[in-house]
Design an enzyme around this catalytic site. Structure first.
Site, mmCIF file in Angstrom:
data_model
loop_
_atom_site.group_PDB
_atom_site.id
_atom_site.type_symbol
_atom_site.label_atom_id
_atom_site.label_comp_id
_atom_site.label_asym_id
_atom_site.label_seq_id
_atom_site.Cartn_x
_atom_site.Cartn_y
_atom_site.Cartn_z
ATOM 1 C CG ASP A 29 -2.081 0.915 1.136
ATOM 2 O OD1 ASP A 29 -3.223 0.419 1.247
ATOM 3 O OD2 ASP A 29 -1.890 2.134 0.950
ATOM 4 N N GLY A 34 -4.695 5.194 2.489
ATOM 5 C CA GLY A 34 -4.781 4.184 3.546
ATOM 6 C C GLY A 34 -4.054 4.616 4.811
ATOM 7 C CG ASP A 49 2.252 3.513 -6.730
ATOM 8 O OD1 ASP A 49 1.766 4.528 -6.210
ATOM 9 O OD2 ASP A 49 1.814 2.979 -7.774
ATOM 10 C CB ILE A 50 -0.141 -1.356 -7.528
ATOM 11 C CG1 ILE A 50 -1.015 -0.180 -7.981
ATOM 12 C CG2 ILE A 50 -0.632 -1.940 -6.218
ATOM 13 C CD1 ILE A 50 -2.377 -0.616 -8.477
ATOM 14 C CE1 TYR A 139 -13.762 3.653 -8.453
ATOM 15 C CE2 TYR A 139 -16.127 3.931 -8.229
ATOM 16 C CZ TYR A 139 -14.968 3.264 -7.894
ATOM 17 O OH TYR A 139 -15.006 2.223 -7.008
ATOM 18 C CG ASN A 168 -23.709 3.071 -1.622
ATOM 19 O OD1 ASN A 168 -24.085 2.616 -2.701
ATOM 20 N ND2 ASN A 168 -23.506 4.346 -1.421
ATOM 21 N N GLY A 283 -23.827 13.363 -11.155
ATOM 22 C CA GLY A 283 -23.471 11.961 -11.371
ATOM 23 C C GLY A 283 -24.158 10.970 -10.457
HETATM 24 N N1 UDP Z 1 -25.352 12.179 0.141
HETATM 25 C C1 UDP Z 1 -26.011 13.284 0.701
HETATM 26 N N2 UDP Z 1 -25.290 14.097 1.527
HETATM 27 C C2 UDP Z 1 -23.979 13.898 1.815
HETATM 28 C C3 UDP Z 1 -23.319 12.779 1.240
HETATM 29 C C4 UDP Z 1 -24.037 11.938 0.409
HETATM 30 O O1 UDP Z 1 -27.203 13.501 0.462
HETATM 31 O O2 UDP Z 1 -23.397 14.702 2.558
HETATM 32 C C5 UDP Z 1 -26.107 11.270 -0.722
HETATM 33 C C6 UDP Z 1 -25.511 11.102 -2.112
HETATM 34 O O3 UDP Z 1 -25.965 12.109 -2.982
HETATM 35 C C7 UDP Z 1 -26.001 9.700 -2.490
HETATM 36 C C8 UDP Z 1 -26.060 8.975 -1.161
HETATM 37 O O4 UDP Z 1 -26.066 9.988 -0.149
HETATM 38 O O5 UDP Z 1 -27.311 9.775 -3.014
HETATM 39 C C9 UDP Z 1 -24.863 8.063 -0.934
HETATM 40 O O6 UDP Z 1 -23.696 8.820 -1.206
HETATM 41 P P1 UDP Z 1 -22.245 8.289 -0.845
HETATM 42 O O7 UDP Z 1 -21.277 9.384 -1.222
HETATM 43 O O8 UDP Z 1 -22.225 7.824 0.565
HETATM 44 O O9 UDP Z 1 -22.041 7.005 -1.760
HETATM 45 P P2 UDP Z 1 -22.128 6.814 -3.371
HETATM 46 O O10 UDP Z 1 -23.510 6.272 -3.622
HETATM 47 O O11 UDP Z 1 -21.845 8.105 -4.031
HETATM 48 O O12 UDP Z 1 -21.075 5.790 -3.634
#
Ligand code: UDP
Length: 323
Positions: A29, A34, A49-50, A139, A168, A283
């Site tokens: 890592d 991390g 680094d990888i 990403y 998530n 996004g």
């Molecule tokens: N979200 C939010 N407020 C925040 C952070 C995230 O409303 O301060 C929302 C975000 O728009 C998404 C959901 O919570 O709809 C989960 O976001 P997170 O960044 O945790 O994970 P992601 O789905 O982007 O990987």
């Protein structure tokens, strides 16, 4: 011995803790995101680094590596839009160097962390592995590129792999010794808990006009230790040659809206959050919920910890955060 790249990160460190119960583990890592303290003391740790071919060569020549598990990626959607070079350079170019070093050293088992972001904005309620992939940000593209490269390497070089597409990831180890620690933090659950601890003055809900029952985005939250146990099963299946080229979704199969997550955090902690409605975040698809039926039927894995457990474990960690 198993090489875990990115084993000092959030998900990698939870995997290493579980894997080290039964296997010899070496972690590589670069500590860019991390934490050295997160790496289980039973694992050998190499800072590097990888993308560094000399370090990779040293590791493969010095240790009898039977499989590589790859967690060493950047993973923020918003950042990937602003700085795609960073994402393609690390998540694609450096991963290619890692794969090349594996092949040069005849290591042919690979577990790859992928993401729900490969699906883009899915047309279905429950996403399964046959749902069309169509990423909407660099990403997601960077992860899907490696998925495609793995299929080509399987055909050409006999590289065996299992791809795990996470939804998530959330929660923390039940010991509260390791957990989530990003800087800056962007994820919903840690942000809410940091606010409830007094470290932020409010929580912003990004968008309340989505086509969902309460207008906020729905996600499938999965406990980081459920993710870890899926990796252990995947590794066993790969080493036993039961599986050679597979992709599995990893989720809870239940969607929770941002408002529901907030309410559950308030319930678990007994505290009330100050909330503001904010604009949508670029996004963000309205709904991302996994069907994990395939891994359930093939590897007998299912998520064991529900949202309340995820939040109460995360709460224990954040109250006493060690790094
Ligand atoms: N979200 C939010 N407020 C925040 C952070 C995230 O409303 O301060 C929302 C975000 O728009 C998404 C959901 O919570 O709809 C989960 O976001 P997170 O960044 O945790 O994970 P992601 O789905 O982007 O990987």
């Amino acid at each position: 011995m198993i090489l875990v790249v990115g084993g000092a990160g959030y998900i990698g460190s939870h995997l290493v803790k579980e894997l080290a119960e039964n296997e010899e583990v070496i972690v590589l890592d670069n500590l860019s995101t991390g934490h050295r303290e997160a790496v289980d003391s039973r694992a050998i740790f190499v800072e590097g680094d990888i993308g560094n071919e000399e370090v990779l060569q040293m590791i493969f020549k010095s240790y009898p590596i039977s499989a590589v598990m790859h967690f060493a990626a950047y993973s923020l959607v918003g950042e990937s839009v602003i700085d795609p070079l960073k994402y393609y350079e690390n998540n694609v170019a450096s991963t290619l160097k890692l794969l090349k070093a594996m092949l040069n050293n005849h290591v042919k088992n690979f577990i790859f962390s992928s993401t729900a972001a490969v699906y883009g904005i899915p047309a279905v309620e429950m996403i399964d592995e046959k749902t069309a992939t169509s990423p909407i940000n660099p990403y997601g593209h960077s992860k899907l590129l490696i998925e495609q490269i793995l299929a080509d390497f399987k055909n050409a070089y006999g590289l065996n792999y299992i791809i795990l597409r996470y939804f998530n990831a959330a929660g923390a180890h039940e010991s509260a010794k390791i957990g989530e620690s990003h800087n800056p933090e962007t994820h919903l659950i840690p942000i809410i808990l940091q606010h409830l601890l007094g470290h932020r003055d409010k929580v912003s809900i990004f968008g309340s006009d989505y086509k969902t029952p309460d207008g906020t985005c729905i996600r499938d939250y999965i406990h980081v230790n459920d993710l870890a146990s899926a990796h252990i099963l995947a590794l066993k299946a790969l080493l036993a040659k039961e599986k050679e080229a597979e992709v599995y979704n990893l989720g809870n199969g239940h969607g929770f809206s941002v408002k529901e997550v907030l309410e559950t955090c308030e319930k678990v902690t007994g505290l009330k959050a100050k909330v503001e409605m904010a604009d949508r975040r670029a996004g963000d698809p309205a709904r991302l919920v996994a069907s994990s039926q395939k891994i359930f039927s093939e590897l007998v894995w299912e998520a064991e910890r529900n949202l309340e457990q995820i939040i109460s474990d995360a709460w224990e960690w954040h109250r006493n955060q060690l790094y």
